[in-house]
Design an enzyme around this catalytic site. Structure first.
Site, PDB file in Angstrom:
ATOM      1  N   LYS A 259       7.675  -6.903   3.909  1.00 54.39           N
ATOM      2  CA  LYS A 259       7.263  -6.236   2.726  1.00 54.39           C
ATOM      3  C   LYS A 259       7.793  -6.958   1.448  1.00 54.39           C
ATOM      4  O   LYS A 259       7.354  -6.951   0.311  1.00 54.39           O
ATOM      5  CB  LYS A 259       7.895  -4.904   2.587  1.00 54.39           C
ATOM      6  CG  LYS A 259       7.054  -3.916   3.679  1.00 54.39           C
ATOM      7  CD  LYS A 259       7.335  -2.534   3.677  1.00 54.39           C
ATOM      8  CE  LYS A 259       6.847  -1.485   4.600  1.00 54.39           C
ATOM      9  NZ  LYS A 259       6.031  -0.524   4.276  1.00 54.39           N
TER      10      LYS A 259
ATOM     11  N   PHE B 288      12.804   1.989   1.906  1.00 53.85           N
ATOM     12  CA  PHE B 288      13.587   2.788   3.068  1.00 53.85           C
ATOM     13  C   PHE B 288      12.784   2.668   4.208  1.00 53.85           C
ATOM     14  O   PHE B 288      11.523   2.450   4.379  1.00 53.85           O
ATOM     15  CB  PHE B 288      13.479   4.427   2.653  1.00 53.85           C
ATOM     16  CG  PHE B 288      14.567   4.704   1.872  1.00 53.85           C
ATOM     17  CD1 PHE B 288      14.752   4.483   0.326  1.00 53.85           C
ATOM     18  CD2 PHE B 288      15.398   5.765   2.156  1.00 53.85           C
ATOM     19  CE1 PHE B 288      15.665   4.724  -0.543  1.00 53.85           C
ATOM     20  CE2 PHE B 288      16.579   5.814   1.385  1.00 53.85           C
ATOM     21  CZ  PHE B 288      16.684   5.569   0.028  1.00 53.85           C
TER      22      PHE B 288
ATOM     23  N   LYS C 248      10.758  -4.841   8.455  1.00 56.58           N
ATOM     24  CA  LYS C 248      10.160  -4.316   7.087  1.00 56.58           C
ATOM     25  C   LYS C 248      10.724  -5.094   5.782  1.00 56.58           C
ATOM     26  O   LYS C 248       9.774  -5.565   5.066  1.00 56.58           O
ATOM     27  CB  LYS C 248      10.389  -2.964   6.914  1.00 56.58           C
ATOM     28  CG  LYS C 248       9.517  -2.083   7.807  1.00 56.58           C
ATOM     29  CD  LYS C 248       9.782  -0.493   7.748  1.00 56.58           C
ATOM     30  CE  LYS C 248       8.910  -0.132   8.944  1.00 56.58           C
ATOM     31  NZ  LYS C 248       9.359   1.481   9.077  1.00 56.58           N
TER      32      LYS C 248
ATOM     33  N   ASP D 237       0.730   6.805   5.831  1.00 58.06           N
ATOM     34  CA  ASP D 237       0.022   5.690   6.559  1.00 58.06           C
ATOM     35  C   ASP D 237      -1.181   5.597   6.514  1.00 58.06           C
ATOM     36  O   ASP D 237      -2.188   4.667   6.406  1.00 58.06           O
ATOM     37  CB  ASP D 237       0.749   5.064   7.769  1.00 58.06           C
ATOM     38  CG  ASP D 237       2.229   4.613   7.112  1.00 58.06           C
ATOM     39  OD1 ASP D 237       2.379   4.022   6.266  1.00 58.06           O
ATOM     40  OD2 ASP D 237       2.947   4.923   8.228  1.00 58.06           O
TER      41      ASP D 237
ATOM     42  N   ASN E  33       4.000  15.123   6.223  1.00 58.68           N
ATOM     43  CA  ASN E  33       5.194  14.635   6.742  1.00 58.68           C
ATOM     44  C   ASN E  33       6.465  15.347   6.549  1.00 58.68           C
ATOM     45  O   ASN E  33       6.716  16.435   5.516  1.00 58.68           O
ATOM     46  CB  ASN E  33       5.495  13.176   6.601  1.00 58.68           C
ATOM     47  CG  ASN E  33       5.622  12.691   5.140  1.00 58.68           C
ATOM     48  OD1 ASN E  33       6.850  13.312   4.917  1.00 58.68           O
ATOM     49  ND2 ASN E  33       4.896  12.041   4.823  1.00 58.68           N
TER      50      ASN E  33
ATOM     51  N   LYS F 103     -14.103  24.367   3.095  1.00 60.22           N
ATOM     52  CA  LYS F 103     -13.191  24.685   4.198  1.00 60.22           C
ATOM     53  C   LYS F 103     -14.140  24.523   5.598  1.00 60.22           C
ATOM     54  O   LYS F 103     -15.019  24.718   5.570  1.00 60.22           O
ATOM     55  CB  LYS F 103     -12.603  25.954   3.602  1.00 60.22           C
ATOM     56  CG  LYS F 103     -11.599  26.288   5.097  1.00 60.22           C
ATOM     57  CD  LYS F 103     -11.001  27.716   4.542  1.00 60.22           C
ATOM     58  CE  LYS F 103     -10.186  28.040   5.924  1.00 60.22           C
ATOM     59  NZ  LYS F 103      -9.735  29.305   6.168  1.00 60.22           N
TER      60      LYS F 103
HETATM   61  N1  CTP Z   1       5.659   2.696   2.047  1.00 64.36           N
HETATM   62  C1  CTP Z   1       4.658   2.429   0.963  1.00 64.36           C
HETATM   63  N2  CTP Z   1       3.473   2.799   1.200  1.00 64.36           N
HETATM   64  C2  CTP Z   1       3.159   3.092   2.403  1.00 64.36           C
HETATM   65  C3  CTP Z   1       3.748   3.415   3.618  1.00 64.36           C
HETATM   66  C4  CTP Z   1       5.350   3.199   3.439  1.00 64.36           C
HETATM   67  O1  CTP Z   1       5.125   2.100  -0.050  1.00 64.36           O
HETATM   68  N3  CTP Z   1       1.615   3.308   2.562  1.00 64.36           N
HETATM   69  C5  CTP Z   1       7.035   2.540   1.926  1.00 64.36           C
HETATM   70  C6  CTP Z   1       8.028   3.590   2.119  1.00 64.36           C
HETATM   71  O2  CTP Z   1       8.065   4.506   0.694  1.00 64.36           O
HETATM   72  C7  CTP Z   1       9.266   2.923   2.592  1.00 64.36           C
HETATM   73  C8  CTP Z   1       8.736   2.086   3.230  1.00 64.36           C
HETATM   74  O3  CTP Z   1       7.537   1.486   2.729  1.00 64.36           O
HETATM   75  O4  CTP Z   1       9.900   2.633   1.433  1.00 64.36           O
HETATM   76  C9  CTP Z   1       8.881   1.911   4.748  1.00 64.36           C
HETATM   77  O5  CTP Z   1       8.040   3.029   5.055  1.00 64.36           O
HETATM   78  P1  CTP Z   1       7.875   3.398   6.576  1.00 64.36           P
HETATM   79  O6  CTP Z   1       7.005   4.682   6.881  1.00 64.36           O
HETATM   80  O7  CTP Z   1       9.061   3.546   7.276  1.00 64.36           O
HETATM   81  O8  CTP Z   1       7.267   1.919   7.162  1.00 64.36           O
HETATM   82  P2  CTP Z   1       5.655   1.632   7.493  1.00 64.36           P
HETATM   83  O9  CTP Z   1       5.279   0.486   6.539  1.00 64.36           O
HETATM   84  O10 CTP Z   1       4.974   2.794   7.377  1.00 64.36           O
HETATM   85  O11 CTP Z   1       5.875   1.155   8.925  1.00 64.36           O
HETATM   86  P3  CTP Z   1       5.599   2.030  10.274  1.00 64.36           P
HETATM   87  O12 CTP Z   1       4.988   3.130   9.928  1.00 64.36           O
HETATM   88  O13 CTP Z   1       5.123   1.038  11.066  1.00 64.36           O
HETATM   89  O14 CTP Z   1       7.283   2.249  10.743  1.00 64.36           O
END
Ligand code: CTP
Length: 414
Positions: free
Chosen positions: A358, A340, A354, A294, A225, A304
């Site tokens: 969370k 975040f 969130k 995610d 990302n 490969k």
């Molecule tokens: N985060 C985490 N573990 C994951 C995904 C996200 O700990 N597998 C944490 C990130 O470090 C951040 C927070 O969760 O502090 C929010 O991440 P974000 O990508 O905005 O949220 P998601 O839970 O992935 O939700 P969405 O993709 O639906 O926006």
């Protein structure tokens, strides 16, 4: 100035390189310090005090005596406007950096002369002193200058060696003022070593995650990302500067580990999860700034994937664990957990969702669709959401935002 800012004094002597100190003051400001500037009479021939006053936001001290002292756009209300000003300035500064330091000033420092503000302050301060000399190469190599430098070194003054290159006098050789970034890094390093006991995060262990995790597809490809890691590194650096023990669990970034921070390098979401969970017990504050993938590829190819053999490719992805939720559930009571949320729409509403889902204490939301902030940029803006409130962060450097986040974390710890 915001709470937690460390006051540093930048002494500017008269030399062509004085203009580089303008950049130095700006870098120190960006890095979250509170720079105050002292100029010699000769320095005023090269740069106007007003320039430094505008950048630092403080009056610039230019003389030892009364009336003229303090030239600038703003009096900071410190009451430092008297003949003992040098004593007050000397006592409240946490570090004195002199850049450029001329041969004359090095001689005054080495011999204890005190006939202007800077040389008087040098004698009156117990803070660490760094000098960054700049002069003609023959002057720099002169035995008298080298003897003064040796005397200062022996007394604990740090010397940032001048670089080589074209000098203003037309000669080539040693004597060029070190680059402002090098000088700013030396200031950060000296403060990280010497100040940790006094900061407002002393006694805490701050665990920070940063960077974007990478999920392998095959031995040469990954899904990643756009996270640069800058926000998390800024939080780690600021927490260290404010006295915390800092553990930085970092996915790959192009950034250097901040001085004094314990770095754990990871690549995938699963590695990050294990590194964080292992260190959770010892952490009193957790700031999850990492952009964690995610999804991961369900079956990673051992070799490969070849284009010729694979005309169309469908990757099956499975969800990774949500580290932040797991941290919030497993934490020791009293540990503050901050997440975040990088959003592209309905930032605050999604961030609030969130926060609750969370089970964390706070969520920093930013709208990553806005130009010039967020991903891969030096600036950020957003909101700090807690269960009972919301603090707006206007556009500012990531270093400044890191300090604002830590100010709020300290309030949450109560
Ligand atoms: N985060 C985490 N573990 C994951 C995904 C996200 O700990 N597998 C944490 C990130 O470090 C951040 C927070 O969760 O502090 C929010 O991440 P974000 O990508 O905005 O949220 P998601 O839970 O992935 O939700 P969405 O993709 O639906 O926006």
């Amino acid at each position: 100035m915001a709470a937690g800012r460390i006051r540093v004094t930048v002494g500017v002597c008269g030399g062509i390189a004085a203009y580089k100190s303008v950049e130095l003051v700006r870098l120190l400001q960006d890095a979250g310090y509170d720079p105050h500037v002292v100029m010699t009479k000769a320095a005023e021939e090269f740069v106007r005090p007003l320039t430094f006053a505008a950048i630092s936001g403080h009056k610039v001290i230019t003389t030892l005596w009364g009336e003229e002292a303090g030239t600038g756009s703003e009096d900071d209300g410190s009451g430092e406007h008297s003949s003992v000003e040098h004593i007050q300035a000397a006592q409240s500064t946490k570090l004195l950096i002199v850049a450029p330091a001329t041969a004359n000033m090095l001689a005054k420092f080495a011999h204890g002369l005190a006939d202007d503000f800077l040389s008087t302050m040098f004698l009156a301060t117990t803070a660490p002193v760094i000098v960054a000399p700049a002069m003609n190469v023959n002057m720099w190599e002169h035995a008298a200058v080298q003897a003064n430098v040796a005397t200062l070194r022996a007394r604990g003054v740090r010397v940032i060696e001048p670089g080589s290159g074209y000098l203003a006098c037309g000669m080539v050789g040693g004597g060029r003022l070190a680059e402002p970034a090098t000088v700013a890094a030396a200031v950060a390093a000296a403060l990280a070593e010497g100040l940790v006991a006094g900061g407002d995060l002393a006694g805490t262990t701050v665990l920070v995650t940063a960077g974007g995790t990478r999920e392998p597809v095959d031995p040469v490809r990954f899904i990643g990302n756009r996270s640069s890691g800058r926000m998390g590194y800024a939080v780690a650096e600021a927490a260290k500067r404010r006295g915390a023990r800092v553990i930085l669990v970092s996915a790959p970034t192009g950034l250097a580990c901040p001085v004094g921070v314990e770095m754990v390098q990871v690549v995938s979401a699963d590695e990050m999860r294990r590194a964080v969970m292992e260190r959770l017990k010892e952490s009193t504050v957790v700031v999850m700034a990492a952009a964690v993938s995610d999804y991961r590829v369900k079956s990673v190819a051992a070799q490969k994937i070849k284009r010729e053999a694979t005309k169309a490719l469908t990757l099956e992805l499975e969800a990774t664990e949500d580290i932040l939720s797991e941290v919030a559930a497993a934490r020791v009571k009293g540990t503050v957990v901050v997440g975040f949320a990088a959003e592209t729409e309905d930032a605050v509403a999604n961030g609030r969702g969130k926060l609750v889902r969370k089970g964390v204490d706070a969520v920093v939301v930013n709208d990553v669709s806005a130009e010039g902030i967020g991903f891969d940029s030096a600036e950020n803006a957003g909101s700090f959401l807690t269960r009972d409130g919301e603090v707006e962060f206007p556009v500012m450097s990531k270093a400044a935002m890191a300090d604002r986040i830590l100010d709020e974390v300290i309030k949450l710890r109560g």
